[in-house]
Design an enzyme around this catalytic site. Structure first.
Site, short mmCIF file in Angstrom:
data_model
loop_
_atom_site.label_atom_id
_atom_site.label_comp_id
_atom_site.label_asym_id
_atom_site.label_seq_id
_atom_site.Cartn_x
_atom_site.Cartn_y
_atom_site.Cartn_z
N GLY A 1 0.82 -1.22 0.00
CA GLY A 1 0.00 0.00 0.00
C GLY A 1 0.85 1.26 0.00
N THR A 2 1.90 1.27 0.80
CA THR A 2 2.72 2.48 0.91
C THR A 2 3.34 2.82 -0.44
OG1 THR A 2 3.14 1.97 3.22
CG2 THR A 2 4.66 3.52 2.16
N THR B 1 12.92 -7.06 -10.24
CA THR B 1 12.38 -8.41 -10.44
C THR B 1 11.12 -8.60 -9.61
OG1 THR B 1 14.60 -9.21 -10.84
CG2 THR B 1 12.95 -10.88 -10.27
N HIS C 1 -1.84 -7.84 2.22
CA HIS C 1 -1.92 -8.38 3.59
C HIS C 1 -3.14 -7.90 4.36
CE1 HIS C 1 -0.34 -5.05 6.30
NE2 HIS C 1 0.04 -4.56 5.14
N ASN D 1 -8.66 3.79 7.99
CA ASN D 1 -8.12 2.61 8.67
C ASN D 1 -8.45 2.57 10.15
OD1 ASN D 1 -6.25 4.82 7.95
ND2 ASN D 1 -4.95 3.93 9.53
N CYS E 1 -0.31 3.89 17.41
CA CYS E 1 0.26 2.94 18.36
C CYS E 1 1.49 2.22 17.86
CB CYS E 1 -0.77 1.89 18.72
SG CYS E 1 -2.10 2.60 19.61
N SER F 1 -3.36 -3.41 -0.99
CA SER F 1 -2.27 -4.13 -0.33
C SER F 1 -2.75 -5.52 0.09
CB SER F 1 -1.85 -3.34 0.92
OG SER F 1 -0.86 -4.04 1.62
N GLN G 1 -7.83 -0.33 2.89
CA GLN G 1 -8.71 -0.93 3.90
C GLN G 1 -10.03 -1.40 3.31
OE1 GLN G 1 -8.12 -1.85 6.89
NE2 GLN G 1 -6.17 -0.83 7.27
N1 PLP Z 1 -3.14 2.86 3.51
C1 PLP Z 1 -3.94 2.46 4.49
C2 PLP Z 1 -5.32 3.04 4.59
C3 PLP Z 1 -3.51 1.50 5.42
O1 PLP Z 1 -4.32 1.12 6.40
C4 PLP Z 1 -2.20 0.98 5.29
C5 PLP Z 1 -1.67 0.02 6.28
O2 PLP Z 1 -2.04 0.04 7.44
C6 PLP Z 1 -1.39 1.43 4.23
C7 PLP Z 1 -1.89 2.37 3.36
C8 PLP Z 1 0.00 0.91 4.04
O3 PLP Z 1 -0.04 -0.36 3.43
P1 PLP Z 1 1.24 -1.33 3.52
O4 PLP Z 1 1.29 -1.84 4.91
O5 PLP Z 1 0.94 -2.42 2.53
O6 PLP Z 1 2.41 -0.52 3.11
#
Ligand code: PLP
Length: 384
Positions: free
Chosen positions: A71-72, A236, A200, A150, A324, A198, A178
């Site tokens: 996600g980041t 890769t 996970h 989130n 947290c 993302s 989310q």
């Molecule tokens: N964006 C939101 C709304 C999230 O809740 C999160 C992770 O908590 C992220 C982005 C970041 O995702 P990642 O952990 O895959 O980098």
């Protein structure tokens, strides 16, 4: 001790189907998708198969899906990639309650000389759409607004936001990290141009995600290297991770609606019985449009830290919001943006369910809460 895992907005248990699908790519199917031999070509085929699955789950075309490390990175690529693609535009509109992956990047860009409008939210966590419209300018490169928050699970009306952006000819990015697996998303209908996800967060592996890019948008690549992902992101491919992401999206596509119902019924059951164990407790955004799995609970007089420590002793995993994870239990930026004072915001606990949560989890959580409230009542604040 049995674990009661109710921190699914932080991360989710990988689904058995996901692990099963990934295993060959951690063992014998270790080829590099860029290699011309059969081993490499099989890896390439499975990466493309995962791309088709992600696209199908979102209502997109496979060519519109770009794999990332999560996600980041997807958020960073969407924002920096847009700025790089239209360097004459130096203004971005966003909200004050985005995840750090967007919020901190935009703060950084502000320091670097870009102009960022951070829209405030009301007590139900919503932006004022007229304010959004007024904020868009000639030099606005992008509007970036998350689909679901989130911490609170509150949903932004992306259809209406997208309509405003379309009418003003500005691209819209949404952080849907989310939302996948907890809300239906159909990009045939949802007017967004860029969407981050993302794996996970919906029972896939960590360290892999995707960015949807609606044509004809072209982003400036941020990871320069080989010509993987059609030259849009060098490096890769994380083949096992991508295959896991594909399997996780298949699960969402096949049984997402049933999972939403299941999570909603557990969440509603928790909120219905909450008053019996903690009469002063309130739920943030209870009457706002919300994800079906999230309940951000305020327990007046008890600190987040006290609750999380007591939960931990009883094998209950929950969270206090995004602040947290740094180890510092600062009042949540999201809750203070919604108008809560620092004291109230420091008494917030986030419960987040998944498709694997059970009635038993709700019972154990309420039992743990009952204990905390009972102890809290019997011990004067000074002695705690
Ligand atoms: N964006 C939101 C709304 C999230 O809740 C999160 C992770 O908590 C992220 C982005 C970041 O995702 P990642 O952990 O895959 O980098």
């Amino acid at each position: 001790m049995n674990l009661t895992y109710l921190d699914n907005n932080a991360t989710t248990r990988p689904a058995p189907e996901v692990v099963e699908a990934m295993l060959p790519f951690l063992k014998e199917e270790f080829g590099n998708p860029s290699s011309a031999h059969a081993l490499g070509q099989r890896a390439w085929f499975h990466v493309q198969e995962a791309r088709r699955r992600v696209a199908s789950c979102l209502g997109a075309n496979p060519a519109e899906i770009l794999f990332t490390s999560g996600g980041t990175e997807s958020d960073n690529l969407a924002i920096r990639g847009m700025l790089g693609a239209c360097p004459q535009k130096r203004h971005i509109v966003t909200t004050s309650i985005e995840h750090e992956a967007v919020f901190r990047l935009l703060q950084q860009l502000q320091e670097d000389g870009y102009e960022i409008t951070f829209l405030g939210v009301g007590e139900r966590g919503q932006i004022d759409l007229a304010e959004l419209s007024d904020a868009i300018r000639e030099d606005t490169a992008l509007v970036s607004i998350m689909l679901a928050n989130n911490e609170t699970g509150i949903l932004f009306p992306l259809d209406r936001i997208g309509a405003i952006c379309r009418s003003r000819d500005v691209a819209l990015h949404t952080d849907a990290v989310q939302a996948i697996g907890k809300a239906s998303i159909d990009l045939h209908r949802l007017p967004v141009d860029l969407l981050s996800l993302s794996a996970h967060k919906f029972h896939g592996p960590k360290g892999v995600g995707a960015l949807y890019v609606r044509p004809p948008l072209r982003l400036a690549p941020q990871m320069i290297g080989g010509l993987q992902e059609e030259g849009r992101r060098g490096g890769t491919e994380n083949v096992a991770g991508i295959v896991g992401l594909g399997a996780a999206t298949l699960l969402v596509e096949r049984s997402g609606a049933a999972a939403h119902c299941h999570m909603r019924s557990l969440r509603d059951e928790l909120e219905r019985r909450l008053g019996d164990v903690a009469p002063d407790a309130t739920v943030i955004g209870a009457d706002a449009p919300r994800l079906p799995n999230t309940s951000m609970i305020l327990l007046p007089g008890v600190s987040t830290e006290e609750v999380l420590m007591a939960f931990n002793e009883q094998g209950v995993c929950a969270s206090g919001g995004s602040a947290c994870h740094s180890g510092s239990l600062k009042p949540s930026r999201v809750l203070t943006a919604m108008g809560l004072d620092g004291h109230s915001a420091s008494a917030a606990v986030r419960i987040s369910f998944s498709r694997y949560s059970t009635d038993d989890d709700v019972d154990r959580l309420l039992e743990a809460l009952r204990d905390i409230v009972r102890k809290h009542r019997s011990v004067p604040a000074a002695a705690r």
